[in-house]
Write an enzyme that holds these catalytic residues in place. Structure first.
Site, PDB file in Angstrom:
ATOM      1  CE1 TYR A 100      -2.388  -4.816   9.258  1.00  0.00           C
ATOM      2  CE2 TYR A 100      -2.487  -2.598   8.399  1.00  0.00           C
ATOM      3  CZ  TYR A 100      -2.730  -3.941   8.257  1.00  0.00           C
ATOM      4  OH  TYR A 100      -3.306  -4.422   7.115  1.00  0.00           O
ATOM      5  CG  ASN A 142      -7.982  -4.249   0.995  1.00  0.00           C
ATOM      6  OD1 ASN A 142      -7.306  -3.253   1.263  1.00  0.00           O
ATOM      7  ND2 ASN A 142      -7.470  -5.466   0.954  1.00  0.00           N
ATOM      8  CG  HIS A 163      -2.332  -1.021  15.066  1.00  0.00           C
ATOM      9  ND1 HIS A 163      -2.410  -2.333  14.665  1.00  0.00           N
ATOM     10  CD2 HIS A 163      -1.904  -1.052  16.359  1.00  0.00           C
ATOM     11  CE1 HIS A 163      -2.055  -3.117  15.674  1.00  0.00           C
ATOM     12  NE2 HIS A 163      -1.749  -2.370  16.710  1.00  0.00           N
ATOM     13  CG  HIS A 209      -1.963  -1.076   1.212  1.00  0.00           C
ATOM     14  ND1 HIS A 209      -3.239  -0.928   0.732  1.00  0.00           N
ATOM     15  CD2 HIS A 209      -1.889  -2.358   1.648  1.00  0.00           C
ATOM     16  CE1 HIS A 209      -3.908  -2.068   0.886  1.00  0.00           C
ATOM     17  NE2 HIS A 209      -3.115  -2.954   1.436  1.00  0.00           N
TER      18      HIS A 209
HETATM   19 FE1  HDE Z   1      -2.642  -4.891   5.426  1.00  0.00          FE
HETATM   20  N1  HDE Z   1      -0.836  -4.129   5.915  1.00  0.00           N
HETATM   21  N2  HDE Z   1      -2.043  -6.708   5.981  1.00  0.00           N
HETATM   22  N3  HDE Z   1      -4.408  -5.702   4.790  1.00  0.00           N
HETATM   23  N4  HDE Z   1      -3.282  -3.096   4.826  1.00  0.00           N
HETATM   24  C1  HDE Z   1      -0.456  -2.857   5.759  1.00  0.00           C
HETATM   25  O1  HDE Z   1       0.676  -1.566   7.356  1.00  0.00           O
HETATM   26  C2  HDE Z   1      -0.959  -6.970   6.726  1.00  0.00           C
HETATM   27  C3  HDE Z   1      -4.764  -7.011   4.862  1.00  0.00           C
HETATM   28  C4  HDE Z   1      -4.526  -2.769   4.408  1.00  0.00           C
HETATM   29  O2  HDE Z   1      -3.260   3.456   3.995  1.00  0.00           O
HETATM   30  C5  HDE Z   1       0.876  -2.567   6.393  1.00  0.00           C
HETATM   31  O3  HDE Z   1       0.969   0.666   7.623  1.00  0.00           O
HETATM   32  C6  HDE Z   1      -0.888  -8.366   7.063  1.00  0.00           C
HETATM   33  C7  HDE Z   1      -6.167  -7.178   4.624  1.00  0.00           C
HETATM   34  C8  HDE Z   1      -4.572  -1.376   4.043  1.00  0.00           C
HETATM   35  O4  HDE Z   1      -1.615   3.258   5.421  1.00  0.00           O
HETATM   36  C9  HDE Z   1       1.255  -3.904   7.031  1.00  0.00           C
HETATM   37  C10 HDE Z   1      -1.984  -8.935   6.480  1.00  0.00           C
HETATM   38  C11 HDE Z   1      -6.644  -5.916   4.412  1.00  0.00           C
HETATM   39  C12 HDE Z   1      -3.281  -0.894   4.272  1.00  0.00           C
HETATM   40  C13 HDE Z   1       0.077  -4.762   6.665  1.00  0.00           C
HETATM   41  C14 HDE Z   1      -2.702  -7.883   5.811  1.00  0.00           C
HETATM   42  C15 HDE Z   1      -5.527  -5.016   4.511  1.00  0.00           C
HETATM   43  C16 HDE Z   1      -2.512  -1.986   4.768  1.00  0.00           C
HETATM   44  C17 HDE Z   1       1.887  -1.958   5.469  1.00  0.00           C
HETATM   45  C18 HDE Z   1      -2.403 -10.385   6.463  1.00  0.00           C
HETATM   46  C19 HDE Z   1      -8.078  -5.511   4.085  1.00  0.00           C
HETATM   47  C20 HDE Z   1      -2.777   0.508   4.012  1.00  0.00           C
HETATM   48  C21 HDE Z   1       1.922  -0.471   5.791  1.00  0.00           C
HETATM   49  C22 HDE Z   1      -2.463 -10.965   7.713  1.00  0.00           C
HETATM   50  C23 HDE Z   1      -8.996  -5.738   5.154  1.00  0.00           C
HETATM   51  C24 HDE Z   1      -3.043   1.424   5.164  1.00  0.00           C
HETATM   52  C25 HDE Z   1       1.159  -0.358   7.001  1.00  0.00           C
HETATM   53  C26 HDE Z   1      -2.603   2.823   4.835  1.00  0.00           C
HETATM   54  C27 HDE Z   1      -1.173  -1.889   5.151  1.00  0.00           C
HETATM   55  C28 HDE Z   1      -0.007  -6.034   7.085  1.00  0.00           C
HETATM   56  C29 HDE Z   1      -3.862  -8.140   5.045  1.00  0.00           C
HETATM   57  C30 HDE Z   1      -5.691  -3.607   4.314  1.00  0.00           C
HETATM   58  C31 HDE Z   1       2.583  -4.493   6.619  1.00  0.00           C
HETATM   59  C32 HDE Z   1       0.187  -9.025   7.896  1.00  0.00           C
HETATM   60  C33 HDE Z   1      -6.957  -8.485   4.650  1.00  0.00           C
HETATM   61  C34 HDE Z   1      -5.767  -0.611   3.507  1.00  0.00           C
HETATM   62  O5  HDE Z   1       1.325  -3.801   8.432  1.00  0.00           O
END
Ligand code: HDE
Length: 706
Positions: free
Chosen positions: A373, A159, A350, A86
């Site tokens: 997060y 999402n 987070h 992202h």
């Molecule tokens: Fe994320 N995801 N994600 N994700 N995600 C991040 O956090 C993660 C998942 C989503 O505009 C990271 O700040 C794991 C689902 C958005 O700043 C990180 C898993 C959904 C954003 C991270 C998922 C999301 C992130 C990277 C699986 C939809 C952007 C930067 C277990 C419900 C937020 C950050 C923004 C961002 C981890 C799966 C949505 C690495 C480990 C499912 C919208 O922490």
């Protein structure tokens, strides 16, 4: 002051102010006043921002030049690590307005009163591409909302697609590595159309449902304003008495849903890689504030037990036809950040940021996210004190004994910085509050949430295909065509034939028509045997009309944009009528002309253009009008960009308004013999009629647009 004998060394022209610098370094302000002075970070006013401090006229720079050292050092440190996923995002401020008290469902304060407004910050994003990638990548869009409630920050990090690729957080690094650039060559950028991605997902049947969504038009939205959002996981709402209701969160765009077509997306990425950013910026700057309604799908343990899939499995939806979406409030985005970096780049979401009344479930993906997060922010900010940044700090009072660290902006103000302590109310600092504080729901109402420690995937997560099939049969024919074309496009970019074949083998468990069409598109000579499913899919799930974009269109053209191709000598009255009708319907109009200087409209009058034809292709518009003089049309007919304007609008099934004079351009573009119901003659129909027709968004009867 300079004199006649002493020539000027330098003159800096700011437009509203000029500064002249004389031979001896003295300055003279020639014009302009009242602007704030430029200062160093220490507040010292800067007299000269053009020249370093120098010994002699052509000598070395002096180390004592504190202004230069501060400026260049700050610049050298401008970058922080971009988000690992992202990375490319765009955000806006706004508010959430609650419709009615929901105390029977949750004690969360933001839902406690009718009309209560809670400030929010929303960041939209793509997932796979780097920070500088293009907006129209085929990808999931992030839809992350930070609610600054009166009882703390709640982050709904969602999402625009309600399911995910994987069922267990353990696989997240793998799916992300596979989707991003391949590690040896560092390409392709922002696209999944390569071997590694399809290799991985074809070996992971649990990703099949998500693949249907990302190969659909959901993954190429027309803009952030026209897409839905989803919390994905099942969460809990908890009342003051501790009663829990399961909930899935939805965002429903009041502007209606809309996507572009793939060939258009490819071209938009070239013509305007910031297409989505520009769209949000323009809409909010013009006061046309985008809105979404927050929807809740609410259900209890009894439903969870009887539903055909595990409600903890993030690769499954609950069809809206089974559990309706109750709309409980609206989100309005009405203010762009004054500084992109301060807000959009530094915002730190987070999933663990919840408030009393909202709680987690044991969805294994959510549990993993709750760890990730906070950890990722530490990598980005190099300090635990990222929570002190204005965009991340709560807007309600907060107090604790955490202190120090890099860049601390607050810390305990009391004698005590530990607890328990006996310093009393004044000096003792904050205390825990068992009644008002967050207390976790004890859970225990779902079977199998205790037992021996093991690494296993529950049996209830084993059906990977049934809902993928349900998604496919819920699409209109046009949407199914797009989905098939997307599979064919992406898999055609895979070099290894066995990856293409394995993917088609998986699709045979989804729908035979889909598998055959993709195999045909790939030129596979034989249809591979279906993969052996972990559990036999069910073929009789009913279609869910809510899953189709085209079945849920907007019925209005408001918030969209018409590109009008104009030339010298047009009938200015027709243009004026079109513009006023568009304004009444809240539709934007841009003029595209052979030069950006505009066109002659008779009697020496000129109309400035918004785009020169080469920079304003029709892919940037939702509908087009060709408004030319006869000579103008002949002139345009010789320009490749003008011919593309028409042929692309035709191929992308756009409505095309025109007047009779456009003939030579239509002839040269090859569309003259193809003119159909999507062409609307403005000599015969009013601009109001034209705009009303455009409300259908595309003339899908034409040909299946790719
Ligand atoms: Fe994320 N995801 N994600 N994700 N995600 C991040 O956090 C993660 C998942 C989503 O505009 C990271 O700040 C794991 C689902 C958005 O700043 C990180 C898993 C959904 C954003 C991270 C998922 C999301 C992130 C990277 C699986 C939809 C952007 C930067 C277990 C419900 C937020 C950050 C923004 C961002 C981890 C799966 C949505 C690495 C480990 C499912 C919208 O922490």
């Amino acid at each position: 002051m300079t004199t006649e004998n002493e020539p000027l060394r330098q003159r800096v022209d700011y437009g509203d102010q000029q500064i002249e610098r004389g031979h001896g370094g003295e300055t003279h302000q020639v014009a302009g006043d009242g602007v704030p002075p430029l200062t160093t970070q220490q507040g010292a006013v800067v007299s000269d921002d053009q020249n370093t401090l120098r010994v002699g006229e052509r000598g070395p720079d002096a180390l004592e030049d504190f202004h230069f050292r501060e400026k260049i050092t700050h610049f050298d440190h401008e970058r922080i690590p971009e988000r690992v996923v992202h990375a490319r995002g765009y955000g806006a401020h706004g508010y959430f307005e609650n419709y009615e008290p929901l105390a029977d469902l949750t004690r969360a304060d933001l839902f406690s009163e009718a009309g209560l407004r809670t400030p929010v910050f929303v960041r939209f994003s793509t997932v796979a591409g780097n920070k500088g990638s293009s907006d129209l990548a085929r990808d999931v869009r992030g839809f992350a909302t930070k609610f600054y409630t009166r009882e703390g920050n709640w982050d709904l990090v969602g999402n625009n697609i309600p399911v995910f690729f994987i069922q267990d957080a353990m696989k997240f690094p793998d799916v992300v590595h596979a989707a991003k650039q391949e590690p040896d060559r560092e390409f392709p950028q922002a696209q999944t159309a390569h071997d590694n991605f399809w290799d991985f997902v074809s070996l992971m049947p649990e990703s099949t449902h998500m693949l249907m969504w990302i190969m659909s038009d959901r993954a190429i939205p027309r803009s952030f304003r026209f897409m839905e959002g989803f919390g994905v996981h099942t969460f809990r709402l908890v009342t003051a008495a501790g009663r829990s209701t399961f909930v899935k969160f939805h965002w429903k765009p009041s502007q209606g849903m809309q996507s572009v077509v793939w060939n258009e997306a490819l071209k938009i990425n070239g013509a305007d890689p910031d297409f989505h950013r520009r769209d949000l910026w323009q809409a909010i700057s013009e006061g046309s504030f985008p809105e979404w309604e927050l929807g809740l799908q609410l259900f209890d343990d009894e439903f969870a037990d009887r539903f055909g899939f595990d409600i903890l499995d993030p690769t499954k939806i609950i069809p809206e036809e089974e559990v309706p979406v109750r709309r409980v409030g609206r989100l309005v985005l009405d203010r762009m950040p004054q500084n992109f970096f301060a807000d959009t780049e530094q915002v730190a979401f987070h999933t663990g940021n919840v408030v009393p009344g909202i709680d987690f479930t044991n969805d294994p993906l959510l549990q993993g996210r709750n760890f990730s997060y906070l950890d990722t922010q530490l990598n980005r900010f190099n300090s635990t004190n990222f929570t002190h940044l204005p965009i991340n700090a709560p807007k309600c009072p907060f107090a604790n004994f955490q202190q120090d660290g890099f860049m601390a902006m607050y810390g305990p103000r009391t004698r005590a910085n530990y607890e328990p302590n006996s310093w009393g109310a004044q000096e003792g600092g904050p205390r825990e509050d068992p009644a008002a504080g967050f207390s976790s729901h004890p859970g225990g109402d779902l079977s199998n949430d205790s037992g021996p420690k093991r690494r296993l995937r529950p049996e209830s997560f084993a059906d990977h295909y049934s809902q993928a099939r349900q998604f496919f049969i819920s699409q209109t024919e046009v949407e199914q065509r797009h989905l098939i074309d997307a599979f064919v496009f992406e898999l055609s970019k895979c070099d290894r034939v066995e990856i293409r074949t394995r993917m088609v083998a998986g699709l045979r468990n989804v729908h035979e028509d889909l598998a055959r069409a993709v195999a045909g598109g790939l030129g596979l000579t034989e249809l591979p045997a279906p993969l052996t499913p972990a559990r036999e899919p069910v073929a009789d799930l009913p279609a869910s009309p809510a899953l189709s974009i085209l079945r849920n269109g907007p019925d209005s053209f408001a918030g969209r944009k018409i590109g009008v191709l104009v030339t010298n000598g047009i009938d200015a009255a027709v243009l004026e009528q079109l513009r006023s009708a568009a304004q009444r319907e809240h539709v934007n109009v841009e003029l595209v002309a052979p030069t950006v200087g505009g066109i002659d409209v008779g009697n020496g009058a000129r109309l400035p253009a918004d785009q020169k034809i080469d920079g304003g292709p029709s892919v940037l518009y939702d509908a087009v009008v060709v408004l030319t003089s006869k000579d103008g049309a002949t002139e345009l007919a010789a320009m490749p960009a003008a011919r593309d304007f028409v042929t692309d609008a035709y191929a992308h099934c756009k409505f095309i308004g025109f007047t009779g004079d456009a003939g030579p351009l239509f002839e040269a573009s090859g569309v003259a013999p193809l003119m159909d119901g999507g062409f609307i003659a403005l000599d015969e129909r009013s601009p109001e009629d034209f705009i009303a027709r455009c409300g259908e968004l595309r003339f899908w009867d034409r040909v299946p647009a790719q």
